[in-house]
Scaffold this active site. Structure first.
Site, short mmCIF file in Angstrom:
data_model
loop_
_atom_site.label_atom_id
_atom_site.label_comp_id
_atom_site.label_asym_id
_atom_site.label_seq_id
_atom_site.Cartn_x
_atom_site.Cartn_y
_atom_site.Cartn_z
CG HIS A 88 -2.08 -0.92 1.13
ND1 HIS A 88 -3.00 -1.07 2.14
CD2 HIS A 88 -2.48 -1.76 0.14
CE1 HIS A 88 -3.92 -1.94 1.78
NE2 HIS A 88 -3.63 -2.38 0.57
CE1 TYR A 98 -6.66 0.01 4.75
CE2 TYR A 98 -5.54 2.13 4.57
CZ TYR A 98 -5.49 0.75 4.58
OH TYR A 98 -4.29 0.11 4.40
CD GLU A 140 -1.22 1.16 4.71
OE1 GLU A 140 -1.95 2.18 4.59
OE2 GLU A 140 -1.62 -0.01 4.49
CD GLN A 207 3.85 -2.76 -6.72
OE1 GLN A 207 3.27 -3.75 -7.14
NE2 GLN A 207 3.27 -1.57 -6.66
CB SER A 209 13.24 -6.71 -6.64
OG SER A 209 12.19 -7.45 -6.09
N PRO A 279 15.74 -9.64 -5.90
CG PRO A 279 14.07 -10.57 -4.56
CD PRO A 279 14.41 -10.27 -5.98
CB VAL A 388 3.94 -12.86 -3.69
CG1 VAL A 388 3.02 -13.07 -4.88
CG2 VAL A 388 3.94 -14.10 -2.81
CG PHE A 389 7.81 -10.63 -8.27
CD1 PHE A 389 8.25 -9.84 -7.22
CD2 PHE A 389 8.77 -11.27 -9.04
CE1 PHE A 389 9.60 -9.69 -6.94
CE2 PHE A 389 10.12 -11.13 -8.77
CZ PHE A 389 10.54 -10.34 -7.71
#
Length: 397
Positions: A88, A98, A140, A207, A209, A279, A388-389
């Site tokens: 997030h 939220y 967060e 995302q 790495s 990574p 996890v990707f």
């Protein structure tokens, strides 16, 4: 911790909610995107939405959280919450969002379950939601503070200084801040989000790495072109492969991610498959740069040596470590890797220290298999970590 009033209601209704949670989350996303189309356009991964992976991940996280509240009322599932919170934060999610999620999620729950959602049931599940949401908001907030960013303000402009074709499907990019300053530090194993504007105007985020050690003038990401015969190619990875060139500027987040190299001198197992070695490359590079003498057992599985991105680099890093060993598995090894094994990676025969900490990254079937092997070898579950990707369909396990 659930209140005394809500706990028995959640326990009694969890089977019904769990059985319907897939329908609830599917309807929730439809309601959410109808009301806020900008979220699908600019925040959520459209490919994962189309394939249903995001709905499954949300359903799994809610069901897992509710189950843990009942089974372990005095404990908080920090590993699960941290993984979600890091993702997030990398997207710039804010606490106000939220409330938006709550409104549409509970509207979907009421529509799917109908009269079963009494006032008491709604109140109990409202408590479950806000226990999870407030825990995530708190984590967060801490992540934003660590990043030196206001809530949601994680984005920076970074210039591509170099592009390298690592394999036919993988290209790496060196990135430096647009202001000319050195790249910020990060913890080995973390990732960044990259936002690109696509031809239809959507600003999609993915995302990647960071695949080289921190403390350098640049960041490096290695992007595998997402290709699956059963669904369209990845939007962002395809755009980067086809268009991103040195001199271009990308919008990149601050680094986040909880699969990070641990402090100390304990032995490590770094196991990866495919692009999951990125990574691990940062971890290996950091260990070498800092003169670490830790025992490192690296495991990597791939289709072939030609498909193994950063292969020569990974071999060189492990060889340069004073107590490093690399074990390779290829579906087709060929003459290029005569000492590699064939088939799936198998740690059952490896010499693993009793106090080893394992870090896994790769396709979910690979990680499931290795995790099972490690558990059978006696490695405690709390010392087996994974990344996890994409949506985490493994949440709560």
């Amino acid at each position: 911790m659930l209140s005394d009033q809500s706990a028995p209601v959640v326990r009694a209704t969890l089977p019904a909610v769990g059985a319907a949670i897939g329908d609830i989350t599917e309807l929730f996303y439809r309601k959410l995107f109808d009301a806020h189309p900008e979220l699908l356009r600019d925040v959520f991964n459209r490919g994962n939405q189309a394939g249903g992976e995001q709905q499954k991940a949300l359903a799994g996280s809610i069901a897992a959280f509710a189950g843990l509240l009942l089974d372990k009322p005095d404990a908080r599932p920090d590993a699960m919450l941290a993984r979600i919170a890091h993702k997030h934060a990398s997207l710039g999610v804010t606490s106000a969002q939220y409330k938006v999620v709550h409104r549409h999620l509970f509207a979907a729950m009421a529509e799917v379950l109908g009269d079963a959602v009494t006032v008491e049931v709604a109140a109990a599940w409202d408590e479950v939601y806000w226990l999870m949401a407030n825990a995530l908001i708190a984590i967060e907030a801490g992540l934003y503070q660590e990043a030196g960013a206001a809530e949601g303000e994680v984005w920076h402009r970074m210039e591509i200084t170099e592009r390298r074709q690592e394999t036919p499907d993988v290209v790496s990019f060196l990135l430096r801040p647009g202001d000319g300053h050195p790249a910020a530090s990060f913890r080995p194993g973390q990732y960044v989000s990259v936002q690109v504007e696509l031809p239809d105007g959507a600003r999609q985020i993915r995302q990647y790495s960071l695949s080289a050690a921190p403390g350098q003038q640049f960041w490096r990401i290695s992007v595998k072109r997402a290709h699956d015969a059963t669904k369209p190619d990845g939007e962002v990875s395809s755009w980067l492969h086809e268009h991103a060139q040195p001199g271009d500027v990308l919008t990149v987040s601050a680094p986040f991610g909880d699969l990070v190299l641990p402090e100390g001198e304990g032995p490590l197992l770094l196991a990866s498959a495919g692009i999951g070695n990125t990574p691990m490359l940062a971890m290996l590079d950091h260990l070498l740069c800092t003169g670490s003498a830790r025992r490192v057992i690296a495991v990597h599985a791939d289709r072939s040596p030609a498909d193994h991105a950063h292969r020569d680099e990974q071999l060189a890093l492990v060889r340069a470590l004073p107590d490093g060993r690399l074990h390779l598995w290829y579906e087709v090894a060929g003459e290029q890797a005569p000492k590699a094994a064939t088939g799936r990676a198998d740690v059952s025969g490896l010499d693993l220290p009793e106090d080893v900490s394992a870090y896994l990254c790769g396709p979910l079937p690979f990680m499931r298999a290795l995790r099972g092997d490690l558990l059978r070898r006696g490695v405690p579950a709390e010392r087996i970590h994974y990344e996890v990707f994409g949506p985490d369909l493994w949440l709560g396990q």
